[in-house]
Motif scaffolding. Sequence first.
Motif, PDB file in Angstrom:
ATOM      1  N   MET A  95       0.793  -1.387   0.065  1.00 58.79           N
ATOM      2  CA  MET A  95      -0.032  -0.097  -0.075  1.00 58.79           C
ATOM      3  C   MET A  95       1.151   1.134   0.019  1.00 58.79           C
ATOM      4  SD  MET A  95      -2.715  -1.861  -0.106  1.00 58.79           S
ATOM      5  CE  MET A  95      -3.883  -0.190  -0.072  1.00 58.79           C
ATOM      6  N   MET A  96       0.427   2.230  -0.741  1.00 56.95           N
ATOM      7  CA  MET A  96       1.293   3.435  -0.922  1.00 56.95           C
ATOM      8  C   MET A  96       0.518   4.818  -0.387  1.00 56.95           C
ATOM      9  SD  MET A  96       2.668   5.356  -4.432  1.00 56.95           S
ATOM     10  CE  MET A  96       1.258   5.919  -5.143  1.00 56.95           C
ATOM     11  N   TYR A  97       0.825   5.153   0.820  1.00 59.87           N
ATOM     12  CA  TYR A  97       0.351   6.253   1.517  1.00 59.87           C
ATOM     13  C   TYR A  97       1.259   7.431   1.252  1.00 59.87           C
ATOM     14  CZ  TYR A  97      -3.190   3.262   3.555  1.00 59.87           C
ATOM     15  OH  TYR A  97      -4.461   2.329   3.904  1.00 59.87           O
ATOM     16  N   HIS A  98       0.733   8.746   1.526  1.00 56.98           N
ATOM     17  CA  HIS A  98       1.441   9.916   1.451  1.00 56.98           C
ATOM     18  C   HIS A  98       0.776  10.455   2.872  1.00 56.98           C
ATOM     19  CE1 HIS A  98       2.359   8.911  -2.683  1.00 56.98           C
ATOM     20  NE2 HIS A  98       3.397   9.719  -2.534  1.00 56.98           N
ATOM     21  N   GLY A  99       0.103  11.813   2.791  1.00 52.14           N
ATOM     22  CA  GLY A  99      -0.265  12.425   4.021  1.00 52.14           C
ATOM     23  C   GLY A  99      -1.355  11.724   4.609  1.00 52.14           C
ATOM     24  N   LEU A 158       5.031  15.657   8.271  1.00 55.05           N
ATOM     25  CA  LEU A 158       4.855  16.001   9.609  1.00 55.05           C
ATOM     26  C   LEU A 158       3.796  15.030  10.042  1.00 55.05           C
ATOM     27  CD1 LEU A 158       5.335  18.006  12.197  1.00 55.05           C
ATOM     28  CD2 LEU A 158       3.458  19.304  10.907  1.00 55.05           C
ATOM     29  N   ASN A 159       2.667  14.903   9.346  1.00 53.31           N
ATOM     30  CA  ASN A 159       1.589  13.968   9.770  1.00 53.31           C
ATOM     31  C   ASN A 159       1.803  12.490   9.701  1.00 53.31           C
ATOM     32  OD1 ASN A 159       0.741  13.334   7.143  1.00 53.31           O
ATOM     33  ND2 ASN A 159      -0.495  15.198   6.830  1.00 53.31           N
ATOM     34  N   HIS A 160       2.950  12.141   9.363  1.00 54.60           N
ATOM     35  CA  HIS A 160       3.478  10.921   9.543  1.00 54.60           C
ATOM     36  C   HIS A 160       3.601  10.418  10.907  1.00 54.60           C
ATOM     37  CE1 HIS A 160       4.827  10.315   5.290  1.00 54.60           C
ATOM     38  NE2 HIS A 160       3.408  10.416   5.031  1.00 54.60           N
ATOM     39  N   ILE A 161       4.375  11.237  11.567  1.00 59.45           N
ATOM     40  CA  ILE A 161       4.728  10.798  13.124  1.00 59.45           C
ATOM     41  C   ILE A 161       4.918  12.607  13.823  1.00 59.45           C
ATOM     42  CG2 ILE A 161       6.801  10.390  12.335  1.00 59.45           C
ATOM     43  CD1 ILE A 161       7.082   8.752  15.016  1.00 59.45           C
ATOM     44  N   LYS A 162       3.745  13.115  14.322  1.00 61.78           N
ATOM     45  CA  LYS A 162       3.851  14.289  14.659  1.00 61.78           C
ATOM     46  C   LYS A 162       4.209  14.358  16.090  1.00 61.78           C
ATOM     47  CE  LYS A 162       1.103  18.596  15.052  1.00 61.78           C
ATOM     48  NZ  LYS A 162      -0.363  19.068  15.115  1.00 61.78           N
ATOM     49  N   SER A 185      15.945  14.402   2.725  1.00 65.36           N
ATOM     50  CA  SER A 185      16.849  14.654   3.698  1.00 65.36           C
ATOM     51  C   SER A 185      16.202  15.289   4.735  1.00 65.36           C
ATOM     52  CB  SER A 185      17.810  15.504   2.935  1.00 65.36           C
ATOM     53  OG  SER A 185      18.773  14.716   2.035  1.00 65.36           O
ATOM     54  N   SER A 186      15.046  15.985   4.520  1.00 69.78           N
ATOM     55  CA  SER A 186      14.255  16.838   5.768  1.00 69.78           C
ATOM     56  C   SER A 186      13.599  15.713   6.747  1.00 69.78           C
ATOM     57  CB  SER A 186      13.146  17.601   4.902  1.00 69.78           C
ATOM     58  OG  SER A 186      12.463  16.860   4.176  1.00 69.78           O
ATOM     59  N   LEU A 187      13.937  14.536   6.458  1.00 63.07           N
ATOM     60  CA  LEU A 187      13.296  13.461   7.428  1.00 63.07           C
ATOM     61  C   LEU A 187      11.894  13.649   7.610  1.00 63.07           C
ATOM     62  CD1 LEU A 187      16.614  12.909   9.436  1.00 63.07           C
ATOM     63  CD2 LEU A 187      15.681  11.583   7.743  1.00 63.07           C
ATOM     64  N   PHE A 188      11.454  13.801   8.830  1.00 54.67           N
ATOM     65  CA  PHE A 188      10.026  14.204   9.105  1.00 54.67           C
ATOM     66  C   PHE A 188       9.527  15.636   9.389  1.00 54.67           C
ATOM     67  CE2 PHE A 188      10.955   9.672   9.769  1.00 54.67           C
ATOM     68  CZ  PHE A 188       9.813   9.017   9.231  1.00 54.67           C
ATOM     69  N   GLN A 189      10.525  16.596   8.916  1.00 55.98           N
ATOM     70  CA  GLN A 189      10.237  17.970   8.887  1.00 55.98           C
ATOM     71  C   GLN A 189      10.052  18.257  10.404  1.00 55.98           C
ATOM     72  OE1 GLN A 189       7.305  18.708   6.097  1.00 55.98           O
ATOM     73  NE2 GLN A 189       7.984  17.219   4.643  1.00 55.98           N
ATOM     74  N   GLN A 190      10.548  17.954  11.205  1.00 59.22           N
ATOM     75  CA  GLN A 190      10.721  18.600  12.705  1.00 59.22           C
ATOM     76  C   GLN A 190      12.367  18.459  13.286  1.00 59.22           C
ATOM     77  OE1 GLN A 190       7.350  16.287  14.755  1.00 59.22           O
ATOM     78  NE2 GLN A 190       7.794  15.245  12.707  1.00 59.22           N
ATOM     79  N   PRO A 191      12.942  19.544  12.801  1.00 63.94           N
ATOM     80  CA  PRO A 191      14.594  19.609  13.211  1.00 63.94           C
ATOM     81  C   PRO A 191      14.851  19.227  14.792  1.00 63.94           C
ATOM     82  CG  PRO A 191      13.733  21.589  11.918  1.00 63.94           C
ATOM     83  CD  PRO A 191      12.448  20.711  12.043  1.00 63.94           C
ATOM     84  N   ASP A 192      13.928  19.795  15.497  1.00 63.71           N
ATOM     85  CA  ASP A 192      14.200  19.431  16.880  1.00 63.71           C
ATOM     86  C   ASP A 192      13.975  17.815  17.334  1.00 63.71           C
ATOM     87  OD1 ASP A 192      14.604  22.264  17.317  1.00 63.71           O
ATOM     88  OD2 ASP A 192      12.666  22.457  18.175  1.00 63.71           O
ATOM     89  N   TYR A 193      13.406  17.224  16.652  1.00 65.82           N
ATOM     90  CA  TYR A 193      13.136  15.807  16.889  1.00 65.82           C
ATOM     91  C   TYR A 193      13.611  14.980  15.860  1.00 65.82           C
ATOM     92  CZ  TYR A 193       9.918  18.259  20.081  1.00 65.82           C
ATOM     93  OH  TYR A 193       9.095  18.974  21.268  1.00 65.82           O
ATOM     94  N   ASN A 194      13.828  15.093  14.726  1.00 67.43           N
ATOM     95  CA  ASN A 194      14.177  14.166  13.553  1.00 67.43           C
ATOM     96  C   ASN A 194      14.780  12.955  14.035  1.00 67.43           C
ATOM     97  OD1 ASN A 194      12.633  15.260  11.402  1.00 67.43           O
ATOM     98  ND2 ASN A 194      14.074  16.599  10.792  1.00 67.43           N
TER      99      ASN A 194
END
Length: 398
Positions: free
Chosen positions: A103-107, A178-182, A223-232
């Motif tokens: 299965m292919m998911y995005h947001g 971000l909404n993959h793992i906020k 490279s932006s991983l999960f777009q949460q620089p403090d937590y990536n």
Amino acid sequence: MKKIGFVLCFLLLIGCNKSIKIPNFVGKNIDEVKAYAKKYDLKINVKKGYSNQTKNTVLKQNIKENSVLKKDEEMTVWISLGRLSNQDYKDKKVNELGNIPIMMYHGIHNMESHQTKYVGGNVDKDGYQRTSEAFREDLEMYYQKGYRMIPLKEYIDGKIKVEFGKSPIILTFDDGLLNHIKVIGLDEKGEIIIDANSAVGILEEYKRKYKDFQVTATFFVNSSLFQQPDYNEKIVKWLINHGYDIGNHTDTHPDFTKISASEAERQVGSVYTLLKKIIPNQYTEIVALPFGSPYQKSHDNFTSIIKGEFQDSSYQTKGILRVGWESNPSPFSKDFDPLFMKRIRAYDNYGKDFDITYNFNILEKNRYISDGNENIITVPKEKQENIINKKSLKVLGY
Ligand SMILES: [Zn+2]
């Protein structure tokens, strides 16, 4: 004598029943274990699986012979359901040459499906973005139809660990959103607190809801991983420690047909290098092609996706994922190609154009159904000759 025994137990501050030594139950009948548990007031968990041993025979136990149960420890025994017969395989239509949905998911957007302008759980016109309500319904449907999740990397390796009569399913998420793992903060131990309505929050909910669902997924990041620089970095490590996988979706999401070979190599290599720094030896050597491009393996840049070097470090990709549109062959099929795997876009379109409903209707006729034994490839006799058996597993035709 009784009194002394009681006092001794009291002094040891443990229940007398907890200090008894556990015998070896392997090879015995479950009734013996139950009688023993009753006599000493022990709690036991019984797990069942098919095997060549007679029905109800104990296959293994979690507490070693002669050791004492620790405080709050429970005894678990695994018992045999007996040997599977050809009739059992027939009844469940076991077919390990059947297709497997990736299965292919995005947001995953925290909304109800009626709040969007589009059909079903689509958040956007083409259905690349999905509502959290629809994602929960998807998971429920997969479980109720007898699908159990397996890691993408194990599928590629031909390791299909699914119980007898059930089918494997693979979940993938692209783009490191971000909404993959906020993350909404850290707890007192410094562990991340995850938004319950982000994709991983919902997956964890189903991990608790159905213990045998085998919840897992592979996240393809840039490279932006999960777009949460403090937590990536914490997120990436948390995912690996909780049974999820991380794969490569390139540095900045280019169309591989519009860049040079050296840029293609940098796009792939830089993400491997980044992951190697955070989770050495634990990332997955699989690339999800941005935009599913190139559409053909013959494209010049394809070799740079498979193999290359970045900053003195070489990489080798074991699997490549495309975008859309239907289920992929069994890893034991002659049609299986780990370097060009198809996915099902998780979207709604009135049951047509390769949407979820369309694909799961087709799968009713050709889905992979497991024999419950990862070391044996079981198929109806007439299909036996179609098996490609790279790992020399035992083959059983019925
Ligand atoms: Zn993408």
